[in-house]
Scaffold this motif. Structure first.
Motif, PDB file in Angstrom:
ATOM      1  N   PHE A  21      -0.754  -3.730   1.094  1.00 30.77           N
ATOM      2  CA  PHE A  21      -0.405  -3.689   2.517  1.00 30.77           C
ATOM      3  C   PHE A  21      -0.128  -2.241   2.922  1.00 30.77           C
ATOM      4  O   PHE A  21       0.987  -1.748   2.725  1.00 30.77           O
ATOM      5  N   SER A  23       1.278   0.578   4.705  1.00 31.17           N
ATOM      6  CA  SER A  23       2.444   0.517   5.595  1.00 31.17           C
ATOM      7  C   SER A  23       2.139   1.031   6.988  1.00 31.17           C
ATOM      8  O   SER A  23       2.679   0.521   7.985  1.00 31.17           O
ATOM      9  N   GLU A  26       0.861  -1.862   8.908  1.00 30.62           N
ATOM     10  CA  GLU A  26       1.630  -3.107   8.899  1.00 30.62           C
ATOM     11  C   GLU A  26       3.019  -2.988   9.511  1.00 30.62           C
ATOM     12  O   GLU A  26       3.766  -3.957   9.520  1.00 30.62           O
ATOM     13  N   ARG A  83      -0.681 -14.727   4.246  1.00 29.75           N
ATOM     14  CA  ARG A  83      -0.757 -13.281   4.091  1.00 29.75           C
ATOM     15  C   ARG A  83      -0.525 -12.866   2.637  1.00 29.75           C
ATOM     16  O   ARG A  83      -1.059 -11.857   2.187  1.00 29.75           O
ATOM     17  N   PHE A 153       7.606  -3.674   0.874  1.00 29.08           N
ATOM     18  CA  PHE A 153       6.327  -3.594   1.561  1.00 29.08           C
ATOM     19  C   PHE A 153       6.492  -4.171   2.961  1.00 29.08           C
ATOM     20  O   PHE A 153       7.415  -4.941   3.232  1.00 29.08           O
ATOM     21  N   TRP A 154       5.597  -3.757   3.835  1.00 29.47           N
ATOM     22  CA  TRP A 154       5.592  -4.217   5.224  1.00 29.47           C
ATOM     23  C   TRP A 154       4.409  -5.153   5.454  1.00 29.47           C
ATOM     24  O   TRP A 154       3.309  -4.897   4.970  1.00 29.47           O
ATOM     25  N   VAL A 155       4.653  -6.213   6.201  1.00 29.09           N
ATOM     26  CA  VAL A 155       3.572  -7.075   6.679  1.00 29.09           C
ATOM     27  C   VAL A 155       3.871  -7.424   8.136  1.00 29.09           C
ATOM     28  O   VAL A 155       4.908  -8.026   8.436  1.00 29.09           O
TER      29      VAL A 155
END
Length: 313
Positions: A21, A23, A26, A83, A153-155
């Motif tokens: 992902f 960043s 996201e 996701r 992590f970013w989603v």
């Protein structure tokens, strides 16, 4: 098969993040999405539990292979795709240094390699993965096999934090590693506030608590003093949910604005729940989740009301 050889599904966390992902792409909220949470495939526990020999009785894990294969098949059929798929610890049963550890690891990696390559795996360390009392050596082994033991992590505008809860259970043989995670977590929670993320969500193996912040100490929760300190730190930074496993039963409760979610196992059940997975829908305002048996998810997929949340803008 090593994790690296297993291909894209094992995009392991490195440098305290997950490159599945990016960043920069996201960090902005783009609308509702969902992910799948599982816990405790724990290859070998069903045989060990049935024989009463938890230490060395786990010399067969054919049933866990079948169940985890069913979980993978069910996830791969879902439309739209989740996701990601997060496994909240106790990937295998054999503790560090115990018989069957290498074989259980190889079989689990083979099964997980079947996850659709467009559905990244997020792997969380449990007590059987790094030991009840982890050491620098057992943590390093986990990192080599599965990836970083804690990372973020970013989603879609949501910050996810994966933590090594074993450091809060017993870090007596690795105090410096615990201190490093604590400092890293403080920095990540500061980022969450600065960037005004839509939500901040934590994944760990051991629950903070099973039903109430004030419950007694138990093998399956963190001690009262530790859980309160961690819970206050998380809620103070705006974390709205913690997802865990370890209990091999469904449980959970709330503390202030924090939802403590305890999911039962893909593998061995210690209560009346079924082998299953949790579907988690993230909307702009809330996080909605539901536990499905593997049979339900395989045969019927996700219920219409959860899918309807995905269409909200």
């Amino acid at each position: 098969m090593s994790a690296a050889e297993a291909g894209g599904v094992f995009r392991r966390a490195r440098g305290r993040t997950l490159d599945a992902f990016p960043s920069e792409k996201e960090r902005e909220w783009k609308g509702p999405f969902y992910f799948i949470q599982g816990a405790d495939p724990q290859f070998g526990l069903m045989k060990a539990w049935s024989t009463g020999d938890s230490d060395s009785g786990g010399d067969d894990w054919g049933e866990e292979i079948r169940l985890t294969e069913q979980a993978v098949e069910a996830i791969n059929k879902l439309k739209p795709k989740p996701r990601f798929f997060v496994l909240c610890g106790d990937l295998i049963h054999a503790m560090p240094g115990m018989p069957w550890r290498k074989e259980q690891t190889a079989d689990l990696q083979r099964v997980l390699a079947g996850v659709d390559s467009d559905i990244p795996l997020v792997l969380v360390s449990g007590n059987h993965d790094v030991g009840n009392t982890p050491t620098p050596e057992t943590v390093a082994e986990f990192q080599q096999t599965w990836g970083d033991d804690y990372f973020s992590f970013w989603v879609g505008g949501v910050l996810f934090l994966v933590l090594n809860s074993q450091f809060w259970y017993d870090a007596s043989r690795c105090p410096a590693l615990k201190q490093a995670q604590d400092q890293w977590l403080d920095q990540q929670l500061s980022v969450a506030g600065q960037r005004k993320c839509q939500h901040a969500i934590v994944f760990q193996h051991i629950p903070l608590f099973l039903r109430s912040i004030d419950e007694g100490d138990d093998y399956f929760n963190l001690t009262q003093s530790v859980r309160k300190e961690v819970a206050d730190k998380l809620t103070g930074a705006g974390v709205t949910a913690v997802f865990s496993g370890h209990y091999h039963r469904n449980a959970g409760g709330t503390y202030q604005n924090l939802d403590m979610v305890v999911s039962s196992a893909i593998g061995c059940q210690l209560g009346q729940d079924t082998h299953g997975l949790r579907v988690v829908v993230v909307t702009a305002e809330k996080i909605v989740h539901r536990y499905y048996s593997l049979d339900e998810l395989s045969e019927k997929g996700i219920e219409d009301d959860l899918m309807g949340l995905m269409e909200e803008k």
